[in-house]
Enzyme design. Sequence first.
Site, mmCIF file in Angstrom:
data_model
loop_
_atom_site.group_PDB
_atom_site.id
_atom_site.type_symbol
_atom_site.label_atom_id
_atom_site.label_comp_id
_atom_site.label_asym_id
_atom_site.label_seq_id
_atom_site.Cartn_x
_atom_site.Cartn_y
_atom_site.Cartn_z
ATOM 1 N N ARG A 203 0.838 -1.201 0.000
ATOM 2 C CA ARG A 203 0.000 0.000 0.000
ATOM 3 C C ARG A 203 0.874 1.253 0.000
ATOM 4 O O ARG A 203 0.471 2.302 -0.502
ATOM 5 C CB ARG A 203 -0.947 0.018 1.209
ATOM 6 C CG ARG A 203 -1.708 1.342 1.369
ATOM 7 C CD ARG A 203 -2.856 1.242 2.362
ATOM 8 N NE ARG A 203 -2.440 0.773 3.646
ATOM 9 C CZ ARG A 203 -1.852 1.511 4.600
ATOM 10 N NH1 ARG A 203 -1.565 2.790 4.359
ATOM 11 N NH2 ARG A 203 -1.544 0.999 5.766
ATOM 12 N N TYR B 126 -12.521 18.592 -16.551
ATOM 13 C CA TYR B 126 -13.156 17.276 -16.572
ATOM 14 C C TYR B 126 -14.272 17.216 -15.529
ATOM 15 O O TYR B 126 -14.159 17.795 -14.443
ATOM 16 C CB TYR B 126 -12.091 16.203 -16.303
ATOM 17 C CG TYR B 126 -12.657 14.843 -16.032
ATOM 18 C CD1 TYR B 126 -13.357 14.150 -17.017
ATOM 19 C CD2 TYR B 126 -12.515 14.250 -14.784
ATOM 20 C CE1 TYR B 126 -13.898 12.900 -16.764
ATOM 21 C CE2 TYR B 126 -13.044 13.001 -14.518
ATOM 22 C CZ TYR B 126 -13.737 12.331 -15.514
ATOM 23 O OH TYR B 126 -14.277 11.095 -15.256
ATOM 24 N N ASP C 175 -3.294 19.508 -15.074
ATOM 25 C CA ASP C 175 -3.701 18.202 -15.586
ATOM 26 C C ASP C 175 -3.192 18.097 -17.022
ATOM 27 O O ASP C 175 -3.656 18.810 -17.913
ATOM 28 C CB ASP C 175 -5.226 18.070 -15.529
ATOM 29 C CG ASP C 175 -5.720 16.690 -15.952
ATOM 30 O OD1 ASP C 175 -5.028 16.006 -16.740
ATOM 31 O OD2 ASP C 175 -6.826 16.290 -15.534
ATOM 32 N N LYS D 134 -5.562 6.763 -19.466
ATOM 33 C CA LYS D 134 -5.802 7.238 -20.826
ATOM 34 C C LYS D 134 -4.562 7.013 -21.703
ATOM 35 O O LYS D 134 -4.213 5.892 -21.992
ATOM 36 C CB LYS D 134 -6.213 8.720 -20.775
ATOM 37 C CG LYS D 134 -7.344 9.020 -19.773
ATOM 38 C CD LYS D 134 -8.589 8.215 -20.033
ATOM 39 C CE LYS D 134 -9.800 8.706 -19.245
ATOM 40 N NZ LYS D 134 -9.645 8.621 -17.778
#
Length: 401
Positions: free
Chosen positions: A62, A115, A187, A212
């Site tokens: 983690r 977005y 971004d 993406k």
Amino acid sequence: MDWDRERAGHLGTLAVWAGEEEARWQGATQVPVVLSVGYGYFDVDAWYEVALGQRPGHIYSRNTNPTVAAFEEKVRVLEGAEAATSFSTGMAAISSTLYTLLAPGDRLVSVKDTYGGTNKLFLEFLPRIGIEAVLCNTSDHEEIEREVAKGCRVLYLETPTNPTLKVLDIARLAEAGHRVGAVVVVDNTFATPINQNPLALGADLVVHSATKFLGGHADALGGVVCGRADLVKGIYHYREINGAALEAMSAYLLLRGMKTLALRIQRQNENAFRIARFLQDHPLVEVVYYPGLETHEQYAVARRQMRGFGGVLSFALKGGFEAARALLPQLRRAHRAANLGAVETTVGVPRTTSHVESTAEERRAMGIPEGLVRYSVGIEDVDDLIADLEQALVKVQQSVG
């Protein structure tokens, strides 16, 4: 190999090699998928030093993982960053960054048509904890600068924007943000580090939905943040405690996808430009949004700060949403799906893809027409894609008049 020194002008080579050498095992030419949750130590003092970050190693996946670390290092080098940390999804990267940097009473400045998930953070989640989010008209740099000058903790930019492909002048706005001590976050999902490097233009942090273009094959979720080491350290700490960790198999798939990143982006840049030109001249098309077109409102800025204009374009048809609804089922060489950046062409409308969480009123306020078609161009032969669009548009013309 010191890939930071080798970085300039060799992004295609870095996409293949960077970050992988130390992660290989027993002479393997590929980074292994390390699925172990824990990592054992005979010596408690050595274990403790690793846990504190005083010596290399891993204690629990983690927190860190060898496969994940190789992915982070590849992105770090490609973006020219001091440090990078990864997440289970792009939205985990964005939200964790904002929750790390912001506290009740802080002010954030951004733009209206980010977005949809990011916009929901601004409109719904940040105000719940007393954070003010001021959203400016995306094309109005003077308005953004005025709001920044009033003071803000974070200036959050997305360029090109999803799905209207607006372009923000990163250098100009980063300078405005730094004058008031703001952290400038960009971004870079649509551009990728192949086409644009926001850190070199003055940004402090870059975020990606690695799902993406970085991965490029629509088979792995992931997100990543890179930039100033002091900022990334805090974001990493937030992620290790809140738990939105990237898992090893997804990191491996993203690493594998990134080996062809430069090749894919070059092809997608070329394909998108040809398709934008074709659509621009079609009588059924009202407007095409693509920063590589001379008619684009921010074309000069895009030329200045981007090496290529990306693999996503959007367009509106005469006839609005009904025309868009008629078009999508006729396309034979495009997935109708809520994704982008893959080797296959993917198409959709904002109300079912990028802004499905937003209401029609919110989309209107962001300047997103209901009939807008977002077209993420793949690596197929561009003549086949144009022929597919052409036959579909003929059928739309026949059906809607």
